[in-house]
Design a protein around this motif. Structure first.
Motif, short mmCIF file in Angstrom:
data_model
loop_
_atom_site.label_atom_id
_atom_site.label_comp_id
_atom_site.label_asym_id
_atom_site.label_seq_id
_atom_site.Cartn_x
_atom_site.Cartn_y
_atom_site.Cartn_z
N LEU A 121 -19.65 -43.38 -52.76
CA LEU A 121 -19.22 -42.05 -53.16
C LEU A 121 -19.89 -40.93 -52.38
O LEU A 121 -19.35 -39.83 -52.29
N LEU A 122 -21.08 -41.19 -51.82
CA LEU A 122 -21.86 -40.14 -51.20
C LEU A 122 -22.87 -40.76 -50.24
O LEU A 122 -23.48 -41.78 -50.54
N ASP A 123 -23.04 -40.12 -49.08
CA ASP A 123 -24.02 -40.54 -48.08
C ASP A 123 -25.15 -39.51 -48.09
O ASP A 123 -24.91 -38.32 -47.88
N VAL A 124 -26.38 -39.96 -48.35
CA VAL A 124 -27.53 -39.07 -48.44
C VAL A 124 -28.49 -39.35 -47.29
O VAL A 124 -29.01 -40.46 -47.18
N PHE A 125 -28.71 -38.34 -46.43
CA PHE A 125 -29.70 -38.44 -45.38
C PHE A 125 -31.04 -37.95 -45.93
O PHE A 125 -31.14 -36.82 -46.40
N ARG A 126 -32.06 -38.77 -45.83
CA ARG A 126 -33.42 -38.37 -46.23
C ARG A 126 -34.16 -37.95 -44.96
O ARG A 126 -34.57 -38.77 -44.17
N GLU A 127 -34.33 -36.63 -44.81
CA GLU A 127 -34.78 -36.07 -43.54
C GLU A 127 -36.29 -35.79 -43.52
O GLU A 127 -36.89 -35.47 -44.56
N PRO A 128 -36.90 -35.88 -42.33
CA PRO A 128 -38.31 -35.50 -42.23
C PRO A 128 -38.48 -34.01 -42.47
O PRO A 128 -37.59 -33.20 -42.19
N HIS A 129 -39.64 -33.63 -43.00
CA HIS A 129 -39.92 -32.23 -43.29
C HIS A 129 -41.42 -32.06 -43.44
O HIS A 129 -42.17 -33.03 -43.57
N ASP A 130 -41.84 -30.82 -43.42
CA ASP A 130 -43.24 -30.46 -43.69
C ASP A 130 -43.20 -29.35 -44.71
O ASP A 130 -43.08 -28.18 -44.36
N GLY A 131 -43.26 -29.72 -45.98
CA GLY A 131 -43.07 -28.73 -47.03
C GLY A 131 -41.70 -28.12 -46.95
O GLY A 131 -40.68 -28.82 -47.00
N ASP A 132 -41.65 -26.79 -46.77
CA ASP A 132 -40.38 -26.08 -46.70
C ASP A 132 -39.83 -25.98 -45.28
O ASP A 132 -38.86 -25.27 -45.04
N LEU A 133 -40.44 -26.71 -44.34
CA LEU A 133 -39.96 -26.72 -42.97
C LEU A 133 -39.15 -27.98 -42.71
O LEU A 133 -39.64 -29.11 -42.92
N TRP A 134 -37.92 -27.79 -42.28
CA TRP A 134 -37.06 -28.90 -41.84
C TRP A 134 -37.51 -29.36 -40.47
O TRP A 134 -37.85 -28.56 -39.61
N ILE A 135 -37.55 -30.69 -40.25
CA ILE A 135 -37.92 -31.25 -38.96
C ILE A 135 -36.73 -32.02 -38.42
O ILE A 135 -36.18 -32.89 -39.11
N ARG A 137 -34.82 -34.81 -36.78
CA ARG A 137 -35.18 -36.21 -36.54
C ARG A 137 -34.93 -36.63 -35.10
O ARG A 137 -35.39 -37.69 -34.67
N ARG A 138 -34.20 -35.83 -34.33
CA ARG A 138 -33.97 -36.13 -32.92
C ARG A 138 -35.11 -35.61 -32.04
O ARG A 138 -35.33 -36.10 -30.94
N ASP A 139 -35.79 -34.57 -32.51
CA ASP A 139 -36.88 -33.97 -31.74
C ASP A 139 -37.80 -33.27 -32.74
O ASP A 139 -37.51 -32.18 -33.22
N GLU A 140 -38.92 -33.92 -33.08
CA GLU A 140 -39.78 -33.40 -34.13
C GLU A 140 -40.45 -32.07 -33.77
O GLU A 140 -41.05 -31.42 -34.63
N ARG A 141 -40.34 -31.64 -32.51
CA ARG A 141 -40.86 -30.33 -32.15
C ARG A 141 -40.01 -29.21 -32.74
O ARG A 141 -40.48 -28.07 -32.88
N LEU A 142 -38.78 -29.53 -33.09
CA LEU A 142 -37.88 -28.54 -33.66
C LEU A 142 -38.09 -28.48 -35.17
O LEU A 142 -37.71 -29.39 -35.90
N ARG A 143 -38.70 -27.40 -35.62
CA ARG A 143 -39.03 -27.23 -37.03
C ARG A 143 -38.59 -25.83 -37.46
O ARG A 143 -38.98 -24.83 -36.84
N LEU A 144 -37.81 -25.77 -38.51
CA LEU A 144 -37.24 -24.51 -38.96
C LEU A 144 -37.31 -24.43 -40.49
O LEU A 144 -37.20 -25.45 -41.18
N PRO A 145 -37.49 -23.23 -41.03
CA PRO A 145 -37.45 -23.09 -42.49
C PRO A 145 -36.07 -23.47 -43.03
O PRO A 145 -35.04 -23.15 -42.41
N TYR A 146 -36.05 -24.13 -44.16
CA TYR A 146 -34.77 -24.47 -44.76
C TYR A 146 -33.92 -23.22 -44.99
O TYR A 146 -32.69 -23.26 -44.87
N SER A 147 -34.57 -22.11 -45.30
CA SER A 147 -33.82 -20.89 -45.56
C SER A 147 -33.07 -20.40 -44.33
O SER A 147 -32.09 -19.64 -44.45
N ASP A 148 -33.49 -20.83 -43.14
CA ASP A 148 -32.81 -20.42 -41.92
C ASP A 148 -31.65 -21.33 -41.54
O ASP A 148 -30.75 -20.91 -40.81
N ILE A 149 -31.68 -22.57 -41.98
CA ILE A 149 -30.67 -23.53 -41.52
C ILE A 149 -29.58 -23.78 -42.55
O ILE A 149 -28.55 -24.37 -42.22
N ILE A 150 -29.79 -23.35 -43.79
CA ILE A 150 -28.79 -23.60 -44.84
C ILE A 150 -27.95 -22.35 -45.06
O ILE A 150 -28.48 -21.27 -45.35
N HIS A 151 -26.64 -22.48 -44.88
CA HIS A 151 -25.69 -21.42 -45.20
C HIS A 151 -24.98 -21.79 -46.50
O HIS A 151 -25.09 -22.92 -46.97
#
Length: 213
Positions: A121-135, A137-151
């Protein structure tokens, strides 16, 4: 996904892989998922092709499943929202039914199964993160606040920013991924297109989409 996959699980035969779309035929819609996750108190978003359709405000093509992504540490909270269902881990043509914690650590993709029908019924990706920072998974140098990436859609459904959806799609660039790219880029802002070009140059240097941007 980790290159070192855990042992066990069920290796799918070519016939079973070919029949998987039938097991996804009753998957939920984005609205149905959002209703079940209302008030959960952790970041989550619709990912992949459905995220692009939420960005467009309409469905542009058929989808074989629906994917959401969450911070890996929030998985127990999400799992508790679906009593009576089972989560299976999936990756590289193998399924781990009701997986042990060490499998969940190594495999990022989790499929919600209805035990009464065996359908997913649903596919759930469990993603790397550092607290409220999304990481990424293709390049861990790319880290962004969840508030910036979620529309959000007008009715509040969260979805991943289109430039990041297309970044993930660039790895394989299947026919549907190219179609999604061509359908989405004209509707992105110049800033979003610039961000996508920068990300592609970092994660997938010399990718043909860079010239198109």
């Amino acid at each position: 996904m980790s290159e070192q996959l855990p042992g066990g699980g069920i290796e799918l035969s070519p016939e079973e892989i070919e029949s998987l779309p039938d097991r996804w035929s009753s998957c939920w819609t984005a609205s149905e998922v959002a209703q079940r996750l209302t008030g959960i108190g952790t970041p989550w978003y619709v990912a992949a092709g459905w995220a692009l359709d939420l960005f467009h405000g309409r469905q542009t093509r058929a989808h074989g499943d629906i994917e959401i992504a969450i911070p890996a540490a929030s998985f127990p909270r999400v799992r508790d929202r679906f009593p009576g269902h089972v989560f299976d881990a999936a990756g590289s043509g193998r399924i781990w039914e009701d997986p042990a914690p060490e499998v969940l650590t190594a495999v990022h993709q989790t499929w919600l199964r209805d035990p009464a029908t065996g359908n997913y019924l649903l596919d759930v990706f469990r993603e790397p993160h550092d607290g409220d920072l999304w990481i990424c998974r293709r390049d861990e140098r790319l880290r962004l606040p969840y508030s910036d990436i979620i529309h959000h859609t007008q009715d509040g459904i969260p979805y991943l920013a289109p430039e990041l959806v297309l970044l993930f799609k660039a790895k394989h660039a299947r026919r549907k991924d190219r179609a999604d790219f061509e359908a989405t880029v004209p509707h992105m802002s110049s800033a979003q297109r610039g961000t996508l070009a920068e990300l592609l140059a970092r994660v997938h240097p010399e990718h043909p989409w860079i010239a198109d941007l």
